[in-house]
Design an enzyme around this catalytic site. Structure first.
Site, PDB file in Angstrom:
ATOM      1  N   TYR A  40       0.855  -1.189   0.000  1.00 37.25           N
ATOM      2  CA  TYR A  40       0.000   0.000   0.000  1.00 37.25           C
ATOM      3  C   TYR A  40       0.888   1.234   0.000  1.00 37.25           C
ATOM      4  O   TYR A  40       1.734   1.386  -0.882  1.00 37.25           O
ATOM      5  CB  TYR A  40      -0.975  -0.051   1.182  1.00 37.25           C
ATOM      6  CG  TYR A  40      -2.106   0.932   1.044  1.00 37.25           C
ATOM      7  CD1 TYR A  40      -2.918   0.930  -0.092  1.00 37.25           C
ATOM      8  CD2 TYR A  40      -2.364   1.868   2.036  1.00 37.25           C
ATOM      9  CE1 TYR A  40      -3.954   1.836  -0.235  1.00 37.25           C
ATOM     10  CE2 TYR A  40      -3.400   2.776   1.905  1.00 37.25           C
ATOM     11  CZ  TYR A  40      -4.188   2.768   0.772  1.00 37.25           C
ATOM     12  OH  TYR A  40      -5.201   3.662   0.634  1.00 37.25           O
ATOM     13  N   LYS A  95     -20.751 -20.125 -10.027  1.00 35.36           N
ATOM     14  CA  LYS A  95     -20.070 -19.985 -11.321  1.00 35.36           C
ATOM     15  C   LYS A  95     -18.615 -19.584 -11.100  1.00 35.36           C
ATOM     16  O   LYS A  95     -17.707 -20.093 -11.775  1.00 35.36           O
ATOM     17  CB  LYS A  95     -20.780 -18.919 -12.150  1.00 35.36           C
ATOM     18  CG  LYS A  95     -20.381 -18.894 -13.612  1.00 35.36           C
ATOM     19  CD  LYS A  95     -21.127 -19.957 -14.391  1.00 35.36           C
ATOM     20  CE  LYS A  95     -20.909 -19.814 -15.866  1.00 35.36           C
ATOM     21  NZ  LYS A  95     -21.955 -20.399 -16.667  1.00 35.36           N
ATOM     22  N   GLU A 137     -24.618 -13.664 -17.145  1.00 33.54           N
ATOM     23  CA  GLU A 137     -25.244 -14.886 -16.640  1.00 33.54           C
ATOM     24  C   GLU A 137     -26.696 -14.646 -16.250  1.00 33.54           C
ATOM     25  O   GLU A 137     -27.033 -13.616 -15.642  1.00 33.54           O
ATOM     26  CB  GLU A 137     -24.470 -15.381 -15.412  1.00 33.54           C
ATOM     27  CG  GLU A 137     -24.807 -16.776 -14.968  1.00 33.54           C
ATOM     28  CD  GLU A 137     -24.138 -17.836 -15.830  1.00 33.54           C
ATOM     29  OE1 GLU A 137     -24.553 -19.003 -15.739  1.00 33.54           O
ATOM     30  OE2 GLU A 137     -23.212 -17.505 -16.587  1.00 33.54           O
ATOM     31  N   ALA A 196     -36.985 -21.477 -28.052  1.00 35.22           N
ATOM     32  CA  ALA A 196     -36.586 -20.300 -28.823  1.00 35.22           C
ATOM     33  C   ALA A 196     -36.006 -19.227 -27.907  1.00 35.22           C
ATOM     34  O   ALA A 196     -36.060 -18.037 -28.217  1.00 35.22           O
ATOM     35  CB  ALA A 196     -37.782 -19.742 -29.599  1.00 35.22           C
ATOM     36  N   ALA A 198     -32.641 -17.806 -25.381  1.00 34.52           N
ATOM     37  CA  ALA A 198     -31.280 -17.375 -25.695  1.00 34.52           C
ATOM     38  C   ALA A 198     -30.400 -18.548 -26.108  1.00 34.52           C
ATOM     39  O   ALA A 198     -29.643 -18.470 -27.083  1.00 34.52           O
ATOM     40  CB  ALA A 198     -30.672 -16.656 -24.493  1.00 34.52           C
ATOM     41  N   ALA A 199     -30.475 -19.664 -25.372  1.00 35.13           N
ATOM     42  CA  ALA A 199     -29.631 -20.817 -25.682  1.00 35.13           C
ATOM     43  C   ALA A 199     -29.997 -21.414 -27.030  1.00 35.13           C
ATOM     44  O   ALA A 199     -29.124 -21.748 -27.840  1.00 35.13           O
ATOM     45  CB  ALA A 199     -29.745 -21.859 -24.576  1.00 35.13           C
ATOM     46  N   ASN A 319     -21.981 -27.195 -19.651  1.00 32.52           N
ATOM     47  CA  ASN A 319     -21.290 -25.948 -19.977  1.00 32.52           C
ATOM     48  C   ASN A 319     -19.896 -25.844 -19.374  1.00 32.52           C
ATOM     49  O   ASN A 319     -19.071 -25.060 -19.846  1.00 32.52           O
ATOM     50  CB  ASN A 319     -22.131 -24.746 -19.518  1.00 32.52           C
ATOM     51  CG  ASN A 319     -23.281 -24.465 -20.456  1.00 32.52           C
ATOM     52  OD1 ASN A 319     -23.687 -25.328 -21.230  1.00 32.52           O
ATOM     53  ND2 ASN A 319     -23.833 -23.269 -20.397  1.00 32.52           N
TER      54      ASN A 319
END
Length: 767
Positions: A40, A95, A137, A196, A198-199, A319
């Site tokens: 610092y 995540k 996300e 239909a 996003a994925a 994923n």
């Protein structure tokens, strides 16, 4: 486990011992005033001034280059819907955990309290100087499309909405391989996409990038087939509207080559499957329940190639195969964006990896003899250690070739070594261990089941499918404890002291007496010993009433070892019993032997312990790289304590010339590959990463493993018994629930291995 019990377990996991799943850890020294003055004021001013001159210096002097923001507004969280930013935080932390353990990437999770697209975009833009990349996300469509598009255009760091592109990348890799196996061309494939969101939109766009024809694609939403004559379609849905005059999924499935499910469970019927073309490809990825049950699908069509989002079926579209490694490659070349070329490179890398010979470590983890490219293996497994050295380099090269890399990689061999080093800090081997046990669970007797922690462990192994527990102890006490922890499964409870076990006790006593009657054992004494749970448990394993045994939680190690040696004995051909502890260190898994049995082994004993430990290391799917440790280096001392290690190495070099083993060697040299290369270039360990240490005596081994465990908080699995005729494993006094669970998995795997050995032996004898 009841729904209420699962709920409580999940809440306790997130709350204890520290709320949340991630933390910030210092990476620099901070012990002295000098350290703090550099960290610092006043020392910190120097890097600040350098960054002021050139903003790119932030990558040199700060954590920016390895820091990703996981950002959400909580509008489309898992299957929970729009639950708000605060409620989304556990998911974003999760995540972050996956980023860290799979690719060594640090994460700050950011929850933004707005559903306004412009406000969200401006917020992310304003905080972006902190980060090297942005992972969007759980943002609902159609807003997610605009948010990602704008941020990719307006920021100079990688941005990716994983909900869109993660599934697209993994499923595209699987689709390319499935089409190859079915001998079909993607440009001719008739594809039905159910969903239909996003994925689904992102998946279909990526399939088109690989050659899928728009004319051959039919997409459905909750209202049915998306047709060109439907009104009020979003721009994304209009992009995939069909000219065909069909309305239902049933109609769309006729003669289709591919079904992509990103919608709702159980919407595909066996009749629909039967109407598809020859060798149909079905990716039913709704979670947790797919569009059609896996077993029903494969029973309906034996020519089907199927994938789901579930881990309990072949071909899991997960994923985690993508996002950690894609960001890893992007960060490592300081890419300004994640473009189509990089995503397509990841697809090809994943698809090609599935065609490569599978490492033994992965085969072992999934209980396979030899996993090969086939209809049941079209994408790599999440536990495959090659992912880290396959996908990031492919992504990095694509970034360089497409002109978005600001810091190109020049030495690819060095980069691969750096990627491998990132694997050392997580507990993948524990996941491999548990997964392998689940492939063929065994009956494990818990000799001290009337202790709460032991019973909790038994509950976990039962509910996770790791083992079939047999509970020994006072029946009334065990039943009361079971009720307290809501362990309502009907598992065997046995009290060796009860009258109802009299017949079995006498049967065991007779066998025991016959074995030891010429060693001073009377039948009366044998009957008395059978009232002791460790003797009773050992006889259960001996007589085939159980496959493996776990004990030692409440008693000293020597007192438990004695009956095991008396009743179980050594394996055929074994001349020594020993133990090893597997330590989960920052540098990776490390086996330490002998931690519990042999007080002062001879050179011959040490050679045998090294051989047994090497065999155990191989059981985990790893190549043993063994150092025999001492205070001496290659003859620097003539003392007997050092010379016996030297003699043991000479013996091993003679009888096991292919074994990677050397010594005697000081521990710091053994664990520092550069030092050993510089000072002892002749060693067999040069260019190798030591994963096994053999110690000169019990003092050294036991003290070392407990120091690592307490000071470095290294997780320990062990002591793992080696050289026993049957799978018996003895816990350290007052072991934790997690340690008992892990040791149970070891016991199951040990039983699996001994079962395989017996089958091979029987086969040879029959021949």
């Amino acid at each position: 486990m009841s729904k209420q019990s699962k709920r409580r377990e999940a809440l306790v996991y997130h709350a204890k011992p520290t709320p949340g799943k991630i933390e910030v850890v210092p990476t620099k020294k901070y012990a002295t005033q000098r350290d703090l003055s550099l960290a610092y004021s006043p020392g910190v001013a120097e890097p600040c001034l350098e960054i002021e001159k050139d903003k790119n210096n932030a990558y040199k002097y700060t954590a920016k280059g390895n820091l990703v923001a996981v950002i959400s507004n909580g509008t489309a969280v898992l299957g929970l819907g729009n639950i708000g930013p605060e409620a989304s935080k556990p998911v974003m932390e999760g995540k972050g955990l996956l980023f860290k353990i799979f690719a060594g990437i640090d994460v700050f999770d950011i929850e933004v309290d707005t559903e306004n697209v412009e406000e969200f975009i401006q917020t992310v833009k304003m905080i972006s100087p902190t980060f090297g990349g942005i992972n969007l996300e759980d943002i609902k469509a159609p807003e997610a499309f605009e948010i990602e598009r704008r941020l990719k255009e307006e920021l100079d760091i990688p941005v990716m909405h994983d909900d869109q592109h993660g599934t697209a990348i993994i499923s595209a890799a699987a689709l390319l391989n499935a089409l190859e196996l079915s001998e079909k061309n993607i440009k001719d494939a008739r594809i039905v996409v159910s969903g239909a969101g996003a994925a689904a939109i992102s998946c279909t766009r990526l399939y088109q990038a690989f050659g899928a024809s728009r004319e051959n694609i039919v997409m459905l939403d909750s209202k049915g087939v998306i047709r060109q004559d439907r009104e009020n379609l979003s721009s994304q849905k209009t992009e995939f509207a069909t000219h065909r005059k069909i309305d239902t999924l049933e109609e769309a499935m006729v003669d289709a080559d591919v079904f992509i499910g990103l919608s709702a469970p159980d919407i595909v019927t066996p009749e629909m499957l039967k109407s598809m073309a020859e060798n149909p490809i079905v990716f039913a990825m709704a979670n947790p329940n797919p569009e059609i049950d896996y077993q029903l699908a494969v029973e309906t069509r034996d020519d089907i190639i199927m994938a789901t989002g579930r881990s309990d079926h072949p071909n899991q579209v997960n994923n985690v195969l993508g996002f950690p490694f894609i960001f890893r490659g992007a960060l490592d070349v300081r890419a300004s964006k994640i473009n189509e070329e990089m995503k397509m490179a990841a697809v090809v890398a994943l698809a090609d990896l599935a065609k490569e010979p599978v490492p033994e470590q992965v085969n072992i983890a999934y209980g396979e003899t030899r996993m090969t490219f086939s209809k049941d293996y079209i994408i790599p497994k999440p536990f495959d250690p090659r992912l880290i050295t396959t996908v990031p380099p492919a992504v990095a090269k694509a970034a360089m070739e497409s002109g978005v890399a600001n810091e190109p990689i020049e030495d690819w061999h060095k980069y691969e070594d750096e990627l491998l080093d990132r694997l050392g800090s997580d507990n993948k081997i524990v996941r491999l261990l548990l997964n392998r046990a689940k492939t063929n669970p065994k009956r494990v007797v818990f000799a001290e089941a009337d202790h709460l922690d032991v019973l909790k462990a038994a509950q976990i192994v039962y509910e996770e499918g790791i083992a079939y527990p047999i509970l020994l102890g006072r029946k009334d006490k065990i039943e009361k404890l079971k009720e307290e922890i809501e362990f309502d499964a009907d598992v065997p409870i046995i009290d060796p002291k009860s009258d109802e076990e009299e017949e079995r006790k006498n049967r065991y006593a007779k066998v025991y007496w016959q074995q030891r009657q010429r060693r001073g054992m009377t039948y009366y004494s044998a009957q008395k010993w059978m009232r002791e749970r460790n003797y009773f448990a050992a006889m259960m394993v001996n007589e085939g009433d159980a496959d493996a045994l776990i004990s030692g939680y409440s008693r000293s190690y020597p007192s438990v070892v004695k009956p095991m040696l008396e009743l179980i004995g050594m394996a055929p051909g074994a001349t020594r019993v020993a133990t090893t502890n597997l330590m989960m260190t920052k540098r990776g898994p490390l086996f330490l032997s002998d931690t519990s049995i042999n007080i002062d082994p001879t050179a011959k004993d040490l050679a045998k312990i090294a051989q047994m430990t090497a065999k155990t290391v191989k059981m985990f799917g790893m190549e043993p790289v063994v150092a025999l440790t001492s205070y001496s280096n290659f003859g620097s001392s003539s003392n007997d304590k050092a010379s016996k290690m030297r003699d043991a190495v000479s013996l091993l070099h003679k009888v096991n010339p292919d074994m990677i083993v050397d010594g005697e060697l000081q521990t710091d040299f053994a664990l520092n590959s550069q030092r050993i290369k510089d000072i002892f270039p002749f060693s067999k360990l040069v260019g190798r990463k030591v994963n096994t240490l053999i110690f000169p005596n019990l003092d050294a081994a036991n003290i070392t493993y407990k120091l690592l465990k307490e000071l470095n908080k290294a997780d320990s699995i062990g002591p793992i018994m080696m050289g026993m005729r049957k799978p018996v494993h003895i816990l350290q006094l007052n072991a934790s629930v997690d340690e008992i669970v892990n040791m149970t998995a070891i016991a199951v795997i040990d039983a699996q291995e001994k079962e395989r050995w017996e089958k091979r032996r029987a086969k040879k004898q029959s021949e």
